[in-house]
Design an enzyme around this catalytic site. Sequence first.
Site, PDB file in Angstrom:
ATOM      1  N   CYS A 122       0.917  -1.074   0.134  1.00 43.86           N
ATOM      2  CA  CYS A 122      -0.060  -0.015   0.126  1.00 43.86           C
ATOM      3  C   CYS A 122       0.167   1.577  -0.219  1.00 43.86           C
ATOM      4  CB  CYS A 122      -0.543   0.213   0.529  1.00 43.86           C
ATOM      5  SG  CYS A 122      -1.887  -1.216   1.182  1.00 43.86           S
ATOM      6  N   HIS A 251      -3.604   6.243   2.582  1.00 41.61           N
ATOM      7  CA  HIS A 251      -3.773   5.647   2.286  1.00 41.61           C
ATOM      8  C   HIS A 251      -5.836   5.360   2.117  1.00 41.61           C
ATOM      9  CE1 HIS A 251      -4.230   1.265   1.350  1.00 41.61           C
ATOM     10  NE2 HIS A 251      -4.203   0.949   2.199  1.00 41.61           N
ATOM     11  N   ASN A 282     -10.529  -0.279  -0.621  1.00 46.19           N
ATOM     12  CA  ASN A 282      -9.190  -0.467  -0.252  1.00 46.19           C
ATOM     13  C   ASN A 282      -8.389  -1.125  -1.508  1.00 46.19           C
ATOM     14  OD1 ASN A 282      -6.291  -0.876   0.331  1.00 46.19           O
ATOM     15  ND2 ASN A 282      -6.592  -1.126   2.492  1.00 46.19           N
TER      16      ASN A 282
END
Length: 326
Positions: A122, A251, A282
């Site tokens: 990520c 994020h 996500n």
Amino acid sequence: MATITQRTGAEFTRVLGVGAYRPERLVTNDEIVGPIDSSDEWIQERSGIKTRRFARPDETMLDMAEAAAREAIANSGIDPSLIDGVLVGSVTHHLFTPAAAPMLADRLGLDKPAAIDIAAACAGYCFGIGLASDMIRSGDASHVLVIGAEKLTDVLDLTDRGSAFIFGDGAGTAVVGPSDHVGIGPTIWGSDGSGWESIRQVGEGHQADPRITMAGQSVFRWAVWSMAPVALQAVEAAGLTPDDIDVFIPHQANTRIIDAMVKQMKLPEHVKVARDIVDMANTSAASVPLAAERMIREGQAKSGDIALQIGFGAGLAYAAQVIEIP
């Protein structure tokens, strides 16, 4: 004795343009809840996610990266022949080797650029922005294409109650180039390998059918208590204060994590906060550039605005920097 010389490049760098690719298929929570014995309400309360995008079965991470890259190059206004660096942040390239970056460069018709993959999960895109800026300032590149792209449905266990609803697919891209003023601040990056088991591939080695598992509570605590200070360090390293920030692009891991970080950092009321996770879930390395592209497209972030961005995830790896919105 011979003397080794070094190159120097542009004094300053900035993001010249961004691009995004969002798969066509919109997947609601109602499609996810059956195998995990859950509900739309439970998922929204736990994560803030309402929908996500799933790529077609025949659509690869590389396909999505290419689409996003072409848009970013067009939006940057530069000739593609100037791009001499390609950095791809991803953990879902469909081949173990070769890397995605050289393959993407070939698809785009780029002429022998330095091309490498960044396996920082990520945090991959924010690592890429920092590396791209350094490459240009050192003279090792003039313009660098930075990609965050993931096809997480390839590694998603739709029967795992802890992760089935969390992830989606997509790609976001930026072109980084020279500037007449500072457009990218110092990158604060690092890792905590002691927590590597918190987000990991199930099983050992390079499996034929890998799956992701995540210790949600451990990740939540780490993200909130450890990443808020990192984000503030990036602001300080750029010579700014939170009052100078116009946009916060964290994020897109979980709305509860985002809300807790904003509170921990004591961000001023005027700061607009990215919440692309509500519609996109996500998307790992793609989440920060996708969220940035959306804020620009919808007018939440204007050209010249000061944005704080941070990526964090498996590893446990993290990277944050302040950038000027193109």
